[in-house]
Design a protein around this motif. Structure first.
Motif, PDB file in Angstrom:
ATOM      1  N   PRO A 195      -0.273   0.902   8.201  1.00  0.00           N
ATOM      2  CA  PRO A 195      -1.125  -0.201   8.644  1.00  0.00           C
ATOM      3  C   PRO A 195      -2.574   0.237   8.678  1.00  0.00           C
ATOM      4  CG  PRO A 195       0.094   0.727  10.496  1.00  0.00           C
ATOM      5  CD  PRO A 195       0.636   1.371   9.261  1.00  0.00           C
ATOM      6  N   ALA A 196      -3.480  -0.735   8.587  1.00  0.00           N
ATOM      7  CA  ALA A 196      -4.918  -0.433   8.590  1.00  0.00           C
ATOM      8  C   ALA A 196      -5.653  -1.350   9.557  1.00  0.00           C
ATOM      9  CB  ALA A 196      -5.496  -0.588   7.184  1.00  0.00           C
ATOM     10  N   ARG A 230      -6.330  -8.180   0.283  1.00  0.00           N
ATOM     11  CA  ARG A 230      -5.879  -7.612   1.562  1.00  0.00           C
ATOM     12  C   ARG A 230      -6.994  -6.908   2.340  1.00  0.00           C
ATOM     13  NH1 ARG A 230      -2.149  -2.709  -1.043  1.00  0.00           N
ATOM     14  NH2 ARG A 230      -3.612  -2.221  -2.715  1.00  0.00           N
ATOM     15  N   PHE A 231      -7.806  -6.091   1.665  1.00  0.00           N
ATOM     16  CA  PHE A 231      -8.825  -5.328   2.378  1.00  0.00           C
ATOM     17  C   PHE A 231     -10.010  -6.205   2.774  1.00  0.00           C
ATOM     18  CE2 PHE A 231      -6.883  -1.860  -0.312  1.00  0.00           C
ATOM     19  CZ  PHE A 231      -6.137  -1.322   0.723  1.00  0.00           C
ATOM     20  N   CYS A 290       0.382  -0.738   2.215  1.00  0.00           N
ATOM     21  CA  CYS A 290      -0.880  -0.225   1.662  1.00  0.00           C
ATOM     22  C   CYS A 290      -0.872   1.300   1.657  1.00  0.00           C
ATOM     23  CB  CYS A 290      -2.065  -0.708   2.487  1.00  0.00           C
ATOM     24  SG  CYS A 290      -2.335  -2.479   2.383  1.00  0.00           S
ATOM     25  N   THR A 291      -1.261   1.875   0.538  1.00  0.00           N
ATOM     26  CA  THR A 291      -1.321   3.320   0.420  1.00  0.00           C
ATOM     27  C   THR A 291      -2.621   3.861   1.012  1.00  0.00           C
ATOM     28  OG1 THR A 291      -0.020   3.262  -1.617  1.00  0.00           O
ATOM     29  CG2 THR A 291      -1.276   5.263  -1.185  1.00  0.00           C
ATOM     30  N   GLN A 292      -2.506   4.848   1.882  1.00  0.00           N
ATOM     31  CA  GLN A 292      -3.680   5.525   2.404  1.00  0.00           C
ATOM     32  C   GLN A 292      -4.214   6.494   1.356  1.00  0.00           C
ATOM     33  OE1 GLN A 292      -2.971   7.900   5.886  1.00  0.00           O
ATOM     34  NE2 GLN A 292      -5.137   8.263   6.263  1.00  0.00           N
ATOM     35  N   VAL A 330      -0.042  -9.648   5.859  1.00  0.00           N
ATOM     36  CA  VAL A 330       1.229  -9.153   5.337  1.00  0.00           C
ATOM     37  C   VAL A 330       1.322  -9.439   3.837  1.00  0.00           C
ATOM     38  CG1 VAL A 330       2.504  -9.367   7.519  1.00  0.00           C
ATOM     39  CG2 VAL A 330       2.331 -11.347   5.990  1.00  0.00           C
ATOM     40  N   ASN A 331       2.385  -8.950   3.227  1.00  0.00           N
ATOM     41  CA  ASN A 331       2.566  -9.164   1.789  1.00  0.00           C
ATOM     42  C   ASN A 331       2.881 -10.631   1.489  1.00  0.00           C
ATOM     43  OD1 ASN A 331       4.017  -9.300  -0.855  1.00  0.00           O
ATOM     44  ND2 ASN A 331       3.553  -7.117  -0.866  1.00  0.00           N
TER      45      ASN A 331
END
Length: 337
Positions: free
Chosen positions: A226-227, A86-87, A102-104, A38-39
């Protein structure tokens, strides 16, 4: 050296493939909780309150996933992550799923070994400024000092925007969201740029929120989703349909308050959705009441939105693009059948 680099890449890819093939659902069930990225410092989306209770729109998306899997919305452990980490945390298996505004994008979908799921917030990049600057438009920001997070679509978008409009800027790049906000409020930057939702959250916790305003220009498309790691199709389906369940419930008029009454409905769509008619749960590898549990314990999308970021919160955000498709927005669920 070249051989060592090739071996390192192969080992990384093999590790990621093994994590995906292992079956995230089985791993999560075995340990008894979901490790969610999470952030950690974004009010309204992902932040712990003074009592240590995690709250926010992204946090509620994670809670919906927990309710779907465990019948309990709080079988979660949270890992606060920066935009830079994050990734990597997801790729390495440190977390099971990423719920962090998160931007796709095409490059992230194809190059990072990740899959994005259903968008849970449609956003766009904007600009936050002190009102005392007297600026009414982003077109007046030539020569401005701009606070921005590194390693984000935001950093690229703002550079493109200034270049396209023949303007110059002086970037101030700080990795941590909270520290970036402090820098801006301390007056080291003329403007803070980020997703408009993040700007609203930042403004809400400012020393004097009324001293700041978000400029009218939105300069990008930012579908936030979400990813998960690429290769585990079942896990992706579960995360995807846990978000879609909240949207579908709102479409069907099902809320956390009336969901028990809705169990008695004669509508075949509602019967299938709530698990009265079996099949959906089995298809995902979940209990037939997974959608019922999500709505009963967390709420539909409208409830989640209004509770965390809506017009009656400190953020005061209108539904806009995040309204249902029937109300002019982009939120739309495929059939649950």
């Amino acid at each position: 050296m070249k051989l060592l680099k090739v071996l390192a890449v192969c080992i990384t890819v093999l590790a990621m493939s093994t994590l995906a093939m292992a079956g995230t659902l089985e791993d999560v069930k075995a340990k008894g909780f979901i490790q969610a990225g999470v952030n950690g410092s974004l009010f309204g989306f992902g932040k712990a309150d003074d009592k240590g209770v995690w709250k926010g729109l992204d946090v509620d998306a994670a809670r919906a996933l927990s309710a779907a899997i465990f019948g309990d919305p709080d079988k979660l452990k949270y890992t606060p992550l920066t935009a830079k980490t994050r990734f990597t945390a997801l790729q390495s298996g440190e977390i099971d799923v990423l719920f962090r505004n998160c931007t796709q994008t095409l490059s992230r979908d194809t190059a990072l070994g990740l899959d994005f799921c259903q968008v849970n917030y449609y956003d766009g990049q904007g600009f936050l400024i002190p009102k005392k600057l007297g600026i009414k438009s982003a077109k007046e920001l030539d020569g401005a000092t701009v606070c921005v997070l590194p390693g984000t679509t935001t950093e690229l978008n703002v550079a493109d925007y200034f270049r396209a409009n023949g303007m110059k800027m002086n970037p101030v790049v700080i990795e941590n969201t909270a520290e970036l906000a402090k820098t801006f409020f301390a007056g080291r930057c003329d403007v803070l740029t980020s997703d408009a939702s993040q700007l609203a959250g930042t403004r809400a916790v400012a020393p004097n929120p009324d001293d700041y305003m978000i400029l009218p220009e939105i300069i990008s498309k930012e579908p936030l989703a979400p990813a998960v790691r690429h290769g585990d199709n079942q896990w992706k389906d579960i995360v995807n349909y846990s978000v879609l369940a909240t949207i579908n419930a709102e479409e069907l008029g099902i809320t956390s308050k009336n969901v028990d009454e809705m169990l008695k409905s004669n509508d075949p769509k509602i019967q299938r959705f709530l698990g009265v008619t079996e099949g959906n749960g089995k298809a995902l590898g979940l209990d037939e009441k997974f959608a019922y549990n999500i709505i009963k314990m967390v709420g539909n999308y409208g409830e989640i939105f209004e509770r965390n970021v809506g017009v009656n919160t400190q953020l005061g955000i209108e539904r806009g693009l995040n309204a249902l498709w029937t109300d002019g927005g982009l939120m739309y669920s495929p059939p649950f059948k």
